[in-house]
Design a protein around this motif. Structure first.
Motif, PDB file in Angstrom:
ATOM      1  N   GLN A   1      22.316 -18.191   1.453  1.00  0.00           N
ATOM      2  CA  GLN A   1      22.585 -17.133   2.425  1.00  0.00           C
ATOM      3  C   GLN A   1      21.321 -16.316   2.712  1.00  0.00           C
ATOM      4  OE1 GLN A   1      25.150 -13.981   1.194  1.00  0.00           O
ATOM      5  NE2 GLN A   1      25.710 -13.429   3.282  1.00  0.00           N
TER       6      GLN A   1
ATOM      7  N   ASP B   1      27.175 -16.564   8.587  1.00  0.00           N
ATOM      8  CA  ASP B   1      28.452 -15.835   8.519  1.00  0.00           C
ATOM      9  C   ASP B   1      29.470 -16.593   7.675  1.00  0.00           C
ATOM     10  OD1 ASP B   1      27.286 -13.954  10.177  1.00  0.00           O
ATOM     11  OD2 ASP B   1      28.305 -14.689  11.999  1.00  0.00           O
TER      12      ASP B   1
ATOM     13  N   LYS C   1      26.198 -18.444  12.884  1.00  0.00           N
ATOM     14  CA  LYS C   1      27.529 -18.886  12.442  1.00  0.00           C
ATOM     15  C   LYS C   1      27.509 -19.416  11.012  1.00  0.00           C
ATOM     16  CE  LYS C   1      29.380 -19.948  16.987  1.00  0.00           C
ATOM     17  NZ  LYS C   1      29.995 -20.968  17.845  1.00  0.00           N
TER      18      LYS C   1
ATOM     19  N   ALA D   1      28.598 -16.240   4.045  1.00  0.00           N
ATOM     20  CA  ALA D   1      28.942 -14.883   3.598  1.00  0.00           C
ATOM     21  C   ALA D   1      30.443 -14.761   3.329  1.00  0.00           C
ATOM     22  CB  ALA D   1      28.502 -13.861   4.644  1.00  0.00           C
ATOM     23  N   ARG D   2      31.244 -15.333   4.213  1.00  0.00           N
ATOM     24  CA  ARG D   2      32.706 -15.303   3.993  1.00  0.00           C
ATOM     25  C   ARG D   2      33.083 -16.075   2.737  1.00  0.00           C
ATOM     26  NH1 ARG D   2      32.744 -16.244   9.531  1.00  0.00           N
ATOM     27  NH2 ARG D   2      33.279 -18.433   9.189  1.00  0.00           N
TER      28      ARG D   2
ATOM     29  N   PRO E   1      20.299 -15.484  10.773  1.00  0.00           N
ATOM     30  CA  PRO E   1      21.601 -14.964  11.200  1.00  0.00           C
ATOM     31  C   PRO E   1      22.253 -15.939  12.194  1.00  0.00           C
ATOM     32  CG  PRO E   1      19.944 -13.240  11.312  1.00  0.00           C
ATOM     33  CD  PRO E   1      19.220 -14.521  11.006  1.00  0.00           C
TER      34      PRO E   1
END
Length: 143
Positions: A106, A116, A113, A119-120, A111
């Protein structure tokens, strides 16, 4: 009454052996008279296939000792059982080494998709003790 039920079950078993497995599972003996057999299936597609196979079914039943002059097919929509619910998904929690690898990934991602999604994933797999302590230490922002 019991003799009739046994007779139906015997014919049912014989018919199920003759038919392809998918059709044999849904085909039911609806009525059995001296020389007539009525079979019930849950859809028109099953009925069409069964009508095509009726001569073979009649021959096999005759060879098994059932002397039938007529085999008819009836569509009964309520015969098909509802589909079984899918089995619950079993997710294996990620261990510490895997979490560290995803955290490193990460940090190195631009930055977007993929960042993200990682991160999820990390947020979802964080140990409960960490997520509780973070939520306690973060001040609540009020608009």
């Amino acid at each position: 009454m019991l003799a009739t039920a046994r007779l139906h079950m015997q014919v049912q078993a014989t018919v199920a052996k003759i038919l392809p497995p998918a059709l044999g599972e849904v085909c039911r003996v609806a009525r059995l008279e001296t020389d007539k057999l009525q079979l019930a299936v849950p859809s028109a597609a099953h009925a069409a296939k069964l009508r095509q196979m009726a001569p073979r079914v009649a021959q096999a039943l005759a060879a098994a000792g059932w002397h039938l002059n007529e085999i008819s097919v009836k569509v009964q929509a309520g015969l098909m059982p509802p589909p079984a619910p899918p089995p619950p998904r079993e997710a294996t929690p990620l261990d510490g080494q895997a979490l560290e690898a995803f955290a490193t990934l990460q940090k190195n991602l631009r930055p977007g998709k993929l960042a993200d999604a990682v991160a999820r994933l990390l947020k979802h797999h964080k140990p409960e003790s960490e997520s509780e302590s973070e939520s306690e230490s973060e001040p609540e922002s009020k608009p």
